[in-house]
Scaffold this motif. Structure first.
Motif, PDB file in Angstrom:
ATOM      1  N   GLU A  34       0.830  -1.209   0.000  1.00 47.86           N
ATOM      2  CA  GLU A  34       0.000   0.000   0.000  1.00 47.86           C
ATOM      3  C   GLU A  34       0.859   1.251   0.000  1.00 47.86           C
ATOM      4  N   GLY A  35       0.565   2.188  -0.902  1.00 49.85           N
ATOM      5  CA  GLY A  35       1.304   3.442  -0.975  1.00 49.85           C
ATOM      6  C   GLY A  35       1.131   4.080  -2.335  1.00 49.85           C
ATOM      7  N   ASP A  36       1.721   5.256  -2.507  1.00 51.92           N
ATOM      8  CA  ASP A  36       1.619   5.980  -3.778  1.00 51.92           C
ATOM      9  C   ASP A  36       2.146   5.158  -4.946  1.00 51.92           C
ATOM     10  N   ASN A  37       1.513   5.338  -6.113  1.00 53.06           N
ATOM     11  CA  ASN A  37       2.110   4.801  -7.332  1.00 53.06           C
ATOM     12  C   ASN A  37       3.469   5.457  -7.527  1.00 53.06           C
ATOM     13  N   GLY A  39       6.040   4.648  -5.887  1.00 50.85           N
ATOM     14  CA  GLY A  39       6.779   4.596  -4.640  1.00 50.85           C
ATOM     15  C   GLY A  39       7.493   3.287  -4.379  1.00 50.85           C
ATOM     16  N   ASN A 148      -3.046   1.994  -3.985  1.00 50.59           N
ATOM     17  CA  ASN A 148      -2.730   3.293  -3.386  1.00 50.59           C
ATOM     18  C   ASN A 148      -3.921   3.847  -2.616  1.00 50.59           C
ATOM     19  N   PRO A 168       5.843   7.754   1.316  1.00 47.98           N
ATOM     20  CA  PRO A 168       6.158   8.598   0.152  1.00 47.98           C
ATOM     21  C   PRO A 168       7.654   8.672  -0.077  1.00 47.98           C
ATOM     22  N   THR A 195       4.788  18.859  -3.455  1.00 43.59           N
ATOM     23  CA  THR A 195       4.085  17.667  -2.987  1.00 43.59           C
ATOM     24  C   THR A 195       5.083  16.541  -2.774  1.00 43.59           C
ATOM     25  N   SER A 197       3.935  13.405  -2.954  1.00 40.52           N
ATOM     26  CA  SER A 197       3.279  12.280  -3.606  1.00 40.52           C
ATOM     27  C   SER A 197       3.697  12.182  -5.061  1.00 40.52           C
ATOM     28  N   TYR A 198       4.150  11.021  -5.468  1.00 42.30           N
ATOM     29  CA  TYR A 198       4.531  10.823  -6.863  1.00 42.30           C
ATOM     30  C   TYR A 198       3.324  10.994  -7.780  1.00 42.30           C
ATOM     31  N   ASP A 199       2.185  10.394  -7.408  1.00 40.80           N
ATOM     32  CA  ASP A 199       0.981  10.520  -8.229  1.00 40.80           C
ATOM     33  C   ASP A 199       0.594  11.984  -8.425  1.00 40.80           C
ATOM     34  N   LYS A 200       0.579  12.731  -7.323  1.00 38.88           N
ATOM     35  CA  LYS A 200       0.204  14.141  -7.402  1.00 38.88           C
ATOM     36  C   LYS A 200       1.241  14.919  -8.202  1.00 38.88           C
TER      37      LYS A 200
END
Length: 316
Positions: A34-37, A39, A148, A168, A195, A197-200
């Motif tokens: 579980e975590g950011d794409n 990551g 995520n 992150p 940010t 967050s990689y996705d953001k």
């Protein structure tokens, strides 16, 4: 390929934990990563598959050279199944097909590994079908679910898996990953400061409004750096028109904050300059607080200009 290099740098705690689990044969039969794409979830899943099937393990890492490692890298190993959404959802027929494959005698010796990408996008039928598979594991297998959005995975599925959280990326790693997407270094650094967050970060980098605004704020910053009164006029001409929504207004101030932080970091040799910029940073933070309190953006931005330029004149 070579996931261990990325994992060792970006997710060292998770990486070492999984290495110990494999080395001491403490593997769970099912995991949720579980975590950011971006990551490291998928890199860890591939690393684990190769580590379990590698024919020539070197210092507790897959060799990356043997037939099994090569076929996993190419997506062609019969013991490694990848499930991903068809369109918007993972559908029940995909899970049933997976179950049928796992029920067959493996084409080759060794563990069977199945990796479910975006596990939060299973439709209800698929989720219930996967739950049955986790309740009654078939053969010698390991399930890896990547998500995520952990809250969108059924609690009953969560309860049958060991959940591994991927924090992150550190700022340096996030910058590196953004540069790998062909972002210029200065843009990658700016976004990584906006940010964690990689996705953001990817979303921001592809946003037309952000890229246009970044150029506008750069001009505004240049005026402020030069103590040019045009900075005040620029608020009316460009800045206010560019930011109709509260989130956009906050973003403009955040970009300006990062620019001054970068300027301070380049000027560490000058204590007086550092002190001056630190005060400007305080002024920008105060401006953001005023926006949060619903003070009109134009008034906030104009007052900020006057206080910054006044601060510079006072300090010079």
């Amino acid at each position: 390929m070579g996931e261990e290099n990325f994992l060792a740098q970006s997710q060292p705690l998770v990486y070492e934990q999984m290495k110990r689990n494999v080395e001491h044969e403490h593997l769970a039969h099912a995991y949720i990563f579980e975590g950011d794409n971006g990551g490291g979830k998928h890199e860890m899943a591939l690393w684990l598959a190769k580590r379990l099937l590698c024919l020539n393990v070197i210092e507790n890492n897959p060799c990356e050279q043997c037939l099994n490692c090569t076929r996993i890298n190419e997506g062609e190993h019969p013991n490694v199944q990848l499930i991903a959404p068809e369109g918007q959802w993972i559908k029940v027929h995909q899970i049933r097909q997976l179950q049928a494959e796992l029920s067959k005698s493996s084409f080759e010796k060794g563990m069977q590994i199945f990796i479910v990408e975006q596990a939060d996008k299973m439709n209800p039928s698929a989720a219930n079908s996967l739950l049955k598979l986790l309740e009654e594991p078939v053969g010698n297998s390991v399930a890896i679910l990547e998500t995520n959005v952990l809250g969108k995975v059924l609690p009953t599925i969560q309860s049958r898996c060991q959940i591994i959280h991927f924090p992150p990326l550190a700022k340096e790693q996030l910058i590196k990953r953004l540069e790998e997407k062909q972002l210029p270094a200065n843009e990658a650094k700016l976004i990584a400061n906006l940010t964690g967050s990689y996705d953001k970060a990817v979303e921001i980098s592809e946003d037309e409004w952000f890229n246009e605004t970044r150029e506008i704020v750069t001009t505004w910053f240049d005026y402020l750096q030069k103590e040019d009164p045009q900075a005040f006029i620029f608020v009316q001409k460009k800045i206010v028109a560019q930011a109709k929504e509260k989130e956009q207004q906050q973003m403009i101030l955040s970009i300006l904050l990062v620019y001054f932080q970068s300027e301070r970091d380049r000027d560490l040799a000058s204590k007086e300059k550092t002190k001056q910029i630190n005060h400007i940073l305080e002024l920008i933070l105060q401006a953001q607080q005023k926006l949060t309190a619903n003070v009109a953006f134009q008034g906030v931005a104009e007052q900020l200009v006057l206080r910054i330029i006044g601060n510079m004149f006072t300090k010079n």
